[in-house]
Design a protein around this motif. Sequence first.
Motif, PDB file in Angstrom:
ATOM      1  N   VAL A 117      -8.477   4.136  20.008  1.00 56.53           N
ATOM      2  CA  VAL A 117      -8.188   3.466  21.098  1.00 56.53           C
ATOM      3  C   VAL A 117      -6.891   2.647  20.926  1.00 56.53           C
ATOM      4  O   VAL A 117      -6.442   2.867  19.627  1.00 56.53           O
ATOM      5  CB  VAL A 117      -9.034   2.014  20.952  1.00 56.53           C
ATOM      6  N   ASN A 118      -6.421   1.763  21.065  1.00 52.10           N
ATOM      7  CA  ASN A 118      -5.413   1.031  20.896  1.00 52.10           C
ATOM      8  C   ASN A 118      -5.781  -0.307  20.691  1.00 52.10           C
ATOM      9  O   ASN A 118      -6.125  -1.471  20.991  1.00 52.10           O
ATOM     10  CB  ASN A 118      -4.455   0.839  22.349  1.00 52.10           C
ATOM     11  N   ALA A 119      -5.363  -0.943  19.184  1.00 55.70           N
ATOM     12  CA  ALA A 119      -5.268  -1.539  18.234  1.00 55.70           C
ATOM     13  C   ALA A 119      -4.639  -2.751  19.335  1.00 55.70           C
ATOM     14  O   ALA A 119      -3.762  -2.489  19.992  1.00 55.70           O
ATOM     15  CB  ALA A 119      -5.774  -2.106  16.965  1.00 55.70           C
ATOM     16  N   GLY A 120      -4.896  -4.356  19.455  1.00 56.87           N
ATOM     17  CA  GLY A 120      -3.632  -5.524  19.903  1.00 56.87           C
ATOM     18  C   GLY A 120      -2.534  -5.111  18.947  1.00 56.87           C
ATOM     19  O   GLY A 120      -1.815  -5.044  19.862  1.00 56.87           O
ATOM     20  N   GLU A 121      -2.557  -6.240  17.770  1.00 56.88           N
ATOM     21  CA  GLU A 121      -1.822  -5.248  16.849  1.00 56.88           C
ATOM     22  C   GLU A 121      -2.057  -5.546  15.708  1.00 56.88           C
ATOM     23  O   GLU A 121      -3.548  -5.432  15.117  1.00 56.88           O
ATOM     24  CB  GLU A 121      -1.014  -6.768  17.171  1.00 56.88           C
ATOM     25  N   ALA A 122      -1.176  -4.716  14.943  1.00 57.16           N
ATOM     26  CA  ALA A 122      -1.452  -4.546  12.702  1.00 57.16           C
ATOM     27  C   ALA A 122      -0.404  -5.038  12.338  1.00 57.16           C
ATOM     28  O   ALA A 122       1.113  -4.631  13.159  1.00 57.16           O
ATOM     29  CB  ALA A 122      -1.919  -3.747  13.429  1.00 57.16           C
ATOM     30  N   ARG A 123      -0.172  -5.470  11.732  1.00 59.11           N
ATOM     31  CA  ARG A 123       0.955  -5.676  10.475  1.00 59.11           C
ATOM     32  C   ARG A 123       0.380  -5.534   8.964  1.00 59.11           C
ATOM     33  O   ARG A 123      -0.836  -5.442   8.924  1.00 59.11           O
ATOM     34  CB  ARG A 123       1.332  -7.496   9.717  1.00 59.11           C
ATOM     35  N   SER A 124       2.054  -4.874   8.750  1.00 60.87           N
ATOM     36  CA  SER A 124       1.174  -4.487   7.064  1.00 60.87           C
ATOM     37  C   SER A 124       2.760  -4.802   6.358  1.00 60.87           C
ATOM     38  O   SER A 124       4.237  -5.385   6.929  1.00 60.87           O
ATOM     39  CB  SER A 124       1.354  -2.504   7.412  1.00 60.87           C
ATOM     40  N   THR A 125       2.703  -5.442   5.506  1.00 59.72           N
ATOM     41  CA  THR A 125       3.529  -6.007   4.460  1.00 59.72           C
ATOM     42  C   THR A 125       3.412  -5.323   3.043  1.00 59.72           C
ATOM     43  O   THR A 125       2.335  -5.321   2.735  1.00 59.72           O
ATOM     44  CB  THR A 125       3.323  -7.998   4.568  1.00 59.72           C
ATOM     45  N   GLY A 126       4.846  -5.108   1.964  1.00 59.86           N
ATOM     46  CA  GLY A 126       4.321  -5.129   1.014  1.00 59.86           C
ATOM     47  C   GLY A 126       5.680  -4.640   0.086  1.00 59.86           C
ATOM     48  O   GLY A 126       6.463  -4.725   0.537  1.00 59.86           O
ATOM     49  N   ALA A 127       5.558  -4.474  -1.378  1.00 61.47           N
ATOM     50  CA  ALA A 127       6.636  -3.931  -2.260  1.00 61.47           C
ATOM     51  C   ALA A 127       6.456  -2.647  -2.798  1.00 61.47           C
ATOM     52  O   ALA A 127       4.985  -2.538  -2.612  1.00 61.47           O
ATOM     53  CB  ALA A 127       7.271  -5.173  -3.266  1.00 61.47           C
ATOM     54  N   GLU A 128       7.281  -2.047  -3.282  1.00 60.93           N
ATOM     55  CA  GLU A 128       7.073  -0.890  -3.702  1.00 60.93           C
ATOM     56  C   GLU A 128       8.915  -1.304  -5.570  1.00 60.93           C
ATOM     57  O   GLU A 128       9.494  -1.797  -5.221  1.00 60.93           O
ATOM     58  CB  GLU A 128       7.399  -0.246  -3.516  1.00 60.93           C
ATOM     59  N   PHE A 129       7.739  -0.560  -6.042  1.00 63.97           N
ATOM     60  CA  PHE A 129       8.497  -0.212  -7.153  1.00 63.97           C
ATOM     61  C   PHE A 129       8.315   1.148  -7.790  1.00 63.97           C
ATOM     62  O   PHE A 129       7.759   1.760  -8.127  1.00 63.97           O
ATOM     63  CB  PHE A 129       8.249  -1.102  -9.189  1.00 63.97           C
ATOM     64  N   GLU A 130       9.625   1.711  -8.227  1.00 60.27           N
ATOM     65  CA  GLU A 130       9.582   2.555  -8.780  1.00 60.27           C
ATOM     66  C   GLU A 130      10.303   3.246  -9.552  1.00 60.27           C
ATOM     67  O   GLU A 130      11.182   2.861 -10.271  1.00 60.27           O
ATOM     68  CB  GLU A 130      10.138   4.213  -8.006  1.00 60.27           C
ATOM     69  N   LEU A 131      10.034   3.409 -10.888  1.00 58.91           N
ATOM     70  CA  LEU A 131      11.390   3.580 -12.204  1.00 58.91           C
ATOM     71  C   LEU A 131      11.108   5.026 -12.476  1.00 58.91           C
ATOM     72  O   LEU A 131      10.097   6.617 -12.987  1.00 58.91           O
ATOM     73  CB  LEU A 131      10.004   3.384 -13.997  1.00 58.91           C
ATOM     74  N   GLN A 132      12.116   6.160 -12.668  1.00 58.98           N
ATOM     75  CA  GLN A 132      12.652   7.198 -12.371  1.00 58.98           C
ATOM     76  C   GLN A 132      13.386   7.888 -13.493  1.00 58.98           C
ATOM     77  O   GLN A 132      13.925   7.042 -14.017  1.00 58.98           O
ATOM     78  CB  GLN A 132      13.055   7.669 -10.789  1.00 58.98           C
ATOM     79  N   GLN A 133      12.781   9.034 -14.169  1.00 59.27           N
ATOM     80  CA  GLN A 133      13.842   9.156 -15.704  1.00 59.27           C
ATOM     81  C   GLN A 133      13.754  11.270 -15.285  1.00 59.27           C
ATOM     82  O   GLN A 133      13.192  11.983 -15.069  1.00 59.27           O
ATOM     83  CB  GLN A 133      13.028   9.566 -16.917  1.00 59.27           C
TER      84      GLN A 133
END
Length: 245
Positions: A227-243
């Motif tokens: 089905v089609n939902a009326g509306e959806a929202r997503s918020t977030g933050a990402e941290f990444e440490l790479q060596q």
Amino acid sequence: WTGDLTPSQQLTLGVAWRRDRAEVEEQAMSDWRSLDSTVGPLLYEASGRTQTKALFAQHAWGITDTVTTWLGLRWDGWDSSDGYVNDVDPTTGVSRPGFPKRFDDRSDDQFSPKLAVVWKAGEGTVVRASAGTAFRAPNVYDLYRTWISTAGTIFLANPELTPETLKSVDAGVVQQLWPGGELTFNAFYNQLEDLIYRRTVGDPVERVALCGGLGVAVTATNCRQFVNAGEARSTGAEFELQQRL
């Protein structure tokens, strides 16, 4: 096509085209390993076509040695056609009530702009941000393919699905810490309209109307439909440490 307009500006132009067709036929078999072992009448068939066309352009501009921008625009056109489904009662070999069904052809289109900026803020520091919109049309599987799993779950297609649209904003920082070490932070916000997802049909009357008569006992959890939902929202933050080693 990609070409340089000036030493600091670049233009990209392109086209895309995709056409999908699905044809499904189900029939009882005496030996699942052999396609020639079908027995009895055709039990289920479905078919349909979808087509997506797109035109896009992107302008990249190195405004300074440290700031670069990208401005893009994309047009998508979508249509579905030849939608058909038939469900047959295996005891009579006759189509169940309401079948076969043919579905109206449909079409939709959208312009999707996007803007991105990258700033080299200092030694080993890059700041980036972008905002834009996107468009995703339902595929032939979502529209026309109804099937039943070996566990008895009914997955209903929905020929009335409409394309989903997305508005997004994100920003982030990449910081080099030491040789081979890098820290990345990114934050985002997405707003989707007409999100295509698979719901479990909760209303008992609707559940029987949609999933009844398919040869499987209908329960409170085994009738599911795109089905089609009326509306959806997503918020977030990402941290990444790479060596890097």
